[in-house]
Scaffold this active site. Structure first.
Site, PDB file in Angstrom:
ATOM      1  N   ASN A 236      82.921  20.576  40.901  1.00 30.34           N
ATOM      2  CA  ASN A 236      84.265  20.164  41.137  1.00 30.34           C
ATOM      3  C   ASN A 236      85.001  20.356  42.190  1.00 30.34           C
ATOM      4  O   ASN A 236      84.774  21.669  42.529  1.00 30.34           O
ATOM      5  CB  ASN A 236      85.077  20.718  39.670  1.00 30.34           C
ATOM      6  CG  ASN A 236      83.962  20.652  38.593  1.00 30.34           C
ATOM      7  OD1 ASN A 236      83.739  19.426  38.082  1.00 30.34           O
ATOM      8  ND2 ASN A 236      83.838  21.758  37.800  1.00 30.34           N
ATOM      9  N   GLU A 269      76.613  24.306  45.752  1.00 33.89           N
ATOM     10  CA  GLU A 269      77.915  23.542  45.089  1.00 33.89           C
ATOM     11  C   GLU A 269      78.829  23.307  46.352  1.00 33.89           C
ATOM     12  O   GLU A 269      79.654  22.426  46.463  1.00 33.89           O
ATOM     13  CB  GLU A 269      78.472  24.246  44.026  1.00 33.89           C
ATOM     14  CG  GLU A 269      77.521  24.578  43.197  1.00 33.89           C
ATOM     15  CD  GLU A 269      76.850  23.183  42.366  1.00 33.89           C
ATOM     16  OE1 GLU A 269      77.527  22.377  42.493  1.00 33.89           O
ATOM     17  OE2 GLU A 269      75.719  23.398  41.826  1.00 33.89           O
ATOM     18  N   HIS A 272      78.349  20.286  48.528  1.00 32.20           N
ATOM     19  CA  HIS A 272      78.900  18.952  47.933  1.00 32.20           C
ATOM     20  C   HIS A 272      80.482  18.786  48.092  1.00 32.20           C
ATOM     21  O   HIS A 272      80.986  17.784  48.149  1.00 32.20           O
ATOM     22  CB  HIS A 272      78.836  19.207  46.374  1.00 32.20           C
ATOM     23  CG  HIS A 272      77.498  18.966  45.768  1.00 32.20           C
ATOM     24  ND1 HIS A 272      76.859  17.654  46.038  1.00 32.20           N
ATOM     25  CD2 HIS A 272      76.673  19.449  44.610  1.00 32.20           C
ATOM     26  CE1 HIS A 272      75.656  17.479  45.382  1.00 32.20           C
ATOM     27  NE2 HIS A 272      75.457  18.723  44.250  1.00 32.20           N
TER      28      HIS A 272
END
EC number: 3.4.11.14
Length: 835
Positions: A236, A269, A272
Site C-alpha cells: 500500500n 515492497e 513497488h
C-alpha cells in the site's frame, strides 16, 4: 463524470448495504437514487435514479454500512493479545486484488485512478494511519471518546493501494538521506524489534531513488506489523502492511534467515512504491510485471545493503529453480495470463508470476547490461507516472534505451509457457572446439514429443576452464539448432554453458562434456552458482527420466569439499525430494544413510558453535547441515541436540536462534509424547511470532500416529493464527509417510472449515500443494482429482491439476528408477571385491 445521459450508475460493491445514495450535478439539485440492485456474483451494485442524469460532472454521495470481517481481506479485524493477556482487535485493510469494494463502494480496477481524501473517526487512545500524513486531528462532536483524524490528499492512485489501520502500536522512526520520514510500527512494547527493518528501509529508499532516478513521491512511509495477515506483506502506497515475521527482528530471538527474509520483503515492497504504485499495471493480466520486477529488484537492493549475504546465488536456489520446477509441468501457464473475472486473479499470485517473472527479468537485465537497463527504467517510470502501463510499454522503453530487440526476445518468455532444454555436444577440431546446440521444450515428463515446436530466443553465454568467471562467447540463439566455433580451446579444457545460471533454460551435456566438468565441482574452480546450476539441471533431468537418478547421486558425492551455503541448500532440497519419493519403498533407510554420508564431513568441519570471524552464511549453513543430519538420525548429532535441548528447556543455556530449528526438528523426529508436550509448552510461552512459527513448522516431524493427530488438531486450535494453520498441516504432510496420509485425511475431513477460513485466497492453493504433492501412486492422483471435483475450489483449480500431475510423475519416477537406486546404495556399502 457522466459521459452519456443515463439513469443508472454501476459500481463495485461487496458485503456492503447502501442506505441512501444521491447524485448532485455541478451547480444543480441533488437527485436521490430510488433503487439498489446488487449483483453479488459480480460484486457490483446498480444505483437507479428516477430521472435521467445528464452529461457533465457531479458529486455522488453514498451512505452505507459494511462489515469488519474475519476474512483477512477488505477492511477486517485482526486479533492480538496485549502484554497483560487481554484479547483485543485492530482494524486493518487488505485490498489487493479486488477487495477495496468490501470497504467502500468504488470503481475497483487498477486503471481507474483517483485521489483520495481520507478521514477516520477512531477511539482517541488508538493509533490511526493511512497512505498519507495526518493534517488534522480533532475531538469528534458526538462522542468525547472519539477523535476525527484527517489525512492529506493522496496522489492519483488505484483503489487496491488505499489503506487504513486502527489499533495499538509503538513505533521507531528515522529520516532517509533524501528527507523522507520512515516509521516502523510494532506491537506495543516491541518498538526495539522494528529497528532492523527501519535501517533497511532508510537505506533502501535512497537506493531506489538513485537507481530509477525518480524521487520517492510521498512525504512519509510507514511499515507496520499486522497480527493476522494472509500474505507476506502488501505494498500500500505510504503504508506498507506486513506479517509480524516479515518485519520484526529481535536481536536475541531472531535467526539469520529471518533477518534476510525481512530485508528481502522490505526491499520488495519499497520497490513497488515506484514500480506498481507510481506506474500501475493496466489490468491484472500484467500482474507478473509488478511482482516479477519487485521480486528481482529486492535482491539487487539486499545485495546493496548486505553484500555479505551472497544473495544472488540464493536467488537461483529460491526463485529460479522453483520456477523451473513448476514451469516444466503440462499444467503450468504463461507468465502473462489473461484475467477475466476477479476470482481468476487470486490464481496467478504464484511462482510463475513472481519467480519466473523475476528470473526472466534477471536474464533480461544481464542481456541488456545495467546501464541501459536503468536508462530504460527511468524512461518508463517518467513517461507513465501516475498512469497505467502494460508489459509492451516496458519493452518499448528498454528497447529505446538499449537498441536490442527486447519485445521479440521477451515475448518468447512471457507469452508461451515453459522453457527450453539445450542439448550440447562438442567436437575438437585442432585447437578449436566446435559446439552443436539443439533447443527443445523441457518437460517434467521426459523428452518433448509435441506436434508444434515451441521456440525461444535464448541469450546464451559460454565459458571455459581458462576463465570460469568470464564469458568467452555470448550469443542469442533464435533457432532450433546452432553450431558455434570456440577458438583456442585445448582438448583438456572444459566448456560450460549458462555462466552464472542466468539464462532461463536447462542444459544437457554430452556424456564426455559432463565428465570433464565433475573435477571442476570437486576442486571448486567452477563458481558456486554454476556448481549449483549444474547439479540442479542434472537432478531435474533425472526426475524427468532423461538420465538415470544414479548418475546424479554420483555427482552429488563430488560435493564433499563444498563450502557454499546456497549450493548445500539446493542439494539438500533435492535430496529431500528424493527422500520423500523413496519413503514409498522398503529401502527408505538407505537414503538416510546416504544423506548422513554426504552431510557428515561438512557437519564435522562446522561443529555446533560459531567460530570467531564467522558470518551470516556460516550460520545458515550450520543450521541446514545439523538439521539434515539430525533428521536422518546421525547419532552424534541427535545426542548433542537432546543435550542442548534439555539445557534450553531448563533455562540453563538458551539455544541461539540459529540452532533452534535444527534442534527442534531433530528431537521431535526422534521424540515421544513428552517431547511434543514440551514443544507445545514452548509454543505457548513464546512471546515472538517468529518463535511460534518456528515451532509450528517443525511439529509435523513427530512420527507416532496418535501424536500426528494431536498436531493436526492443534493446527486448527485458537493457539495458531489462521494464516499459520497451513504451515502446521504442511509440516505434518512433509514430515513422514504416516503424516502425509493423516494430513490429507485431515484436510478432507475439515474441508468446510478450512475452505471458509481462506475463502478462495491463495492460502487454499498453498494448503493443497503442501498436503498432496508428496504422494506417488496413480490411485492417489485419481483420489485427489475426485475430491476436488466434488469440493470445488475455483481459485485453486490450477494448483489441483499441477498436484495431480506431480503425483503421476512421482509414480513414474519410482517405477523407472527405484530398483537402480536401491542397487547403487547396496553397492556403495559393499566391501571392495578382492582381486
Amino acid at each position: 463524470q457522466v459521459k452519456q445521459a443515463t439513469n443508472q450508475i454501476v459500481m463495485n460493491c461487496a458485503d456492503i448495504d447502501i442506505i441512501t445514495a444521491s447524485y448532485a450535478p455541478e451547480g444543480d439539485e441533488e437527485v436521490h437514487a430510488t433503487g439498489f440492485n446488487y449483483q453479488n456474483e459480480d460484486e457490483k451494485v446498480t444505483l437507479s435514479f428516477p430521472s435521467t442524469l445528464q452529461k457533465g460532472t457531479g458529486t455522488l454521495k453514498i451512505d452505507f454500512v459494511g462489515e469488519l470481517n474475519d476474512k483477512m481481506k477488505g477492511f477486517y479485524r485482526s486479533k492480538y493479545t496485549t502484554p497483560t493477556g487481554d484479547t483485543r482487535y485492530a482494524a486493518v485493510t487488505q485490498f489487493e486484488a479486488t477487495d477495496a469494494r468490501r470497504a467502500f463502494p468504488c470503481w475497483d480496477e487498477p486503471a481507474i485512478k483517483a485521489t483520495f481524501d481520507i478521514s477516520l473517526v477512531v477511539p482517541k487512545d488508538r493509533v490511526a494511519l493511512s497512505n498519507m500524513n495526518v493534517i488534522d486531528r480533532k475531538p469528534y462532536p458526538d462522542d468525547e471518546n472519539l477523535v476525527e483524524v484527517k489525512f492529506a490528499r493522496t496522489p492519483i492512485m488505484s483503489t487496491y493501494l488505499v489503506a487504513f489501520v486502527v489499533g495499538e502500536y509503538d513505533f521507531v522512526e528515522a529520516r532517509s538521506l533524501d528527507g523522507v520520514l520512515v516509521r516502523v510500527y510494532t506491537p506495543v512494547g516491541k518498538a526495539e524489534q522494528g529497528k532492523f527493518a527501519l535501517e533497511v528501509a532508510a537505506k533502501t529508499l535512497p537506493f531506489y531513488k538513485d537507481y530509477f532516478n525518480v524521487p520517492y513521491p510521498l512525504p512519509k512511509i510507514d511499515l507496520i506489523a499486522i497480527a493476522d495477515f494472509a500474505a507476506g506483506a502488501m505494498e500500500n502506497w505510504g503504508l506498507v502492511t506486513y506479517r509480524e515475521t516479515a518485519l520484526l527482528i529481535d536481536p536475541k530471538n531472531s535467526c539469520s534467515s529471518s533477518r534476510q527474509w525481512v530485508a528481502l520483503v522490505v526491499g520488495h515492497e519499497l520497490a513497488h512504491q515506484w514500480f506498481g504504485n507510481l506506474v500501475t499495471m493496466e489490468w491484472w493480466t500484467h500482474l507478473w510485471l509488478n511482482e516479477g520486477f519487485a521480486s528481482w529488484i529486492e535482491y539487487l537492493c539486499v545485495d546493496h545493503c548486505f553484500p555479505e549475504y551472497d544473495i544472488w546465488t540464493q536467488f537461483v536456489s529460491a526463485d529460479y529453480t522453483r520456477a523451473q520446477e513448476l514451469d516444466a509441468l503440462d499444467n503450468s501457464h504463461p507468465i502473462e495470463v489473461s484475467v477475466g473475472h476477479p476470482s481468476e486473479v487470486d490464481e496467478i499470485f504464484d511462482a510463475i508470476s513472481y519467480s519466473k517473472g523475476a528470473s526472466v527479468i534477471r536474464m533480461l537485465h544481464d542481456y541488456i547490461g545495467d546501464e541501459d537497463f536503468r536508462k530504460g527504467m527511468n524512461l518508463y517510470l517518467t513517461k507513465f507516472q501516475q498512469k497505467n502501463a502494460a508489459t509492451e510499454d516496458l519493452w518499448e522503453s528498454l528497447e529505446k534505451a538499449s537498441g536490442k530487440p527486447i519485445a521479440a526476445v521477451m515475448n518468447t518468455w512471457t507469452k508461451q509457457m515453459g522453457f527450453p532444454l539445450i542439448y550440447v555436444e562438442a567436437e575438437q577440431q585442432e585447437d578449436d572446439k566446435v559446439l552443436k546446440l539443439v533447443q527443445k521444450k523441457f518437460c517434467a515428463s521426459g523428452p518433448y514429443t509435441g506436434e508444434d515446436f515451441p521456440m525461444w530466443m535464448v541469450p546464451i553465454s559460454i565459458c571455459t576452464s581458462d576463465d570460469p568467471t568470464r564469458a568467452k562467447m555470448q550469443i542469442l540463439m533464435d533457432k532450433p539448432e546452432l553450431t558455434l566455433v570456440l577458438k583456442d580451446v585445448k582438448p583438456d579444457q572444459w566448456v560450460k554453458l549458462n555462466l552464472g545460471t542466468v539464462g532461463f533454460y536447462r542444459t544437457q551435456y554430452s556424456p564426455d562434456m559432463l565428465e570433464s566438468l565433475i573435477p571442476a565441482i570437486k576442486d571448486l574452480s567452477l563458481p558456486p552458482v554454476d556448481r549449483l546450476g549444474l547439479q540442479n539441471d542434472l537432478f531435474s533431468l533425472a526426475r524427468a527420466g532423461i538420465i538415470s537418478t544414479v548418475e546424479v547421486l554420483k555427482v552429488m558425492e563430488a560435493f564433499v569439499n563444498e563450502p557454499n551455503y546456497t549450493v548445500w541448500s539446493d542439494l539438500s532440497c533435492n535430496l529431500g525430494i528424493l527422500s520423500t519419493l523413496l519413503s514409498h519403498t522398503d529401502f527408505y533407510e538407505e537414503i538416510q544413510v546416504f544423506v548422513k554420508d554426504v552431510f557428515s564431513p561438512i557437519g564435522e568441519r562446522l561443529g555446533w558453535d560459531p567460530k570467531p570471524g564467522e558470518g551470516h552464511l556460516d550460520a545458515l549453513l550450520r543450521g541446514l547441515v545439523l538439521g539434515k543430519l539430525g533428521k536422518a538420525g546421525h547419532k552424534a548429532t541427535l545426542e548433542e541436540a537432546r543435550r542442548r535441548f534439555k539445557d534450553h528447556v531448563e533455562g540453563k543455556h538458551i539455544l541461539s536462534a540459529d540452532l533452534r530449528s535444527p534442534v527442534y526438528v531433530t528431537i521431535l523426529k526422534h521424540g515421544d509424547s513428552t517431547t511434543l508436550d514440551t514443544m507445545l509448552k514452548l509454543h505457548k510461552q513464546a512471546d515472538m511470532q517468529e518463535e511460534k512459527n518456528r515451532i509450528e513448522r517443525v511439529l509435523g516431524a513427530i512420527s507416532q500416529p496418535e501424536l500426528i493427530q494431536k498436531v493436526l488438531t492443534f493446527a486448527l486450535s485458537e493457539e495458531v493464527r489462521p494464516q499459520d494453520t497451513v504451515s502446521v498441516i504442511g509440516g505434518v504432510a512433509g514430515g513422514s509417510k504416516q503424516g502425509r496420509k493423516a494430513a490429507w485425511k485431515f484436510v478432507r475431513d475439515n474441508w468446510e472449515e478450512l475452505y471458509n477460513r481462506y475463502q478462495g485466497g491463495f492460502l487454499i492453493s498453498r494448503l493443497i500443494k503442501l498436503t498432496v504433492d508428496g504422494f506417488a501412486n496413480d490411485k492417489m492422483a485419481a483420489e485427489v482429482k475426485a475430491f476436488f471435483e466434488s469440493h470445488p475450489a475455483p481459485s485453486a483449480e490450477r494448483t489441483v491439476q499441477q498436484c495431480c500431475e506431480n503425483i503421476l510423475l512421482n509414480a513414474a519416477w519410482l517405477k523407472r528408477d527405484a530398483e537402480n537406486i536401491h542397487q547403487y546404495f547396496l553397492q556403495r556399502k559393499a566391501p571392495p571385491a578382492m582381486v
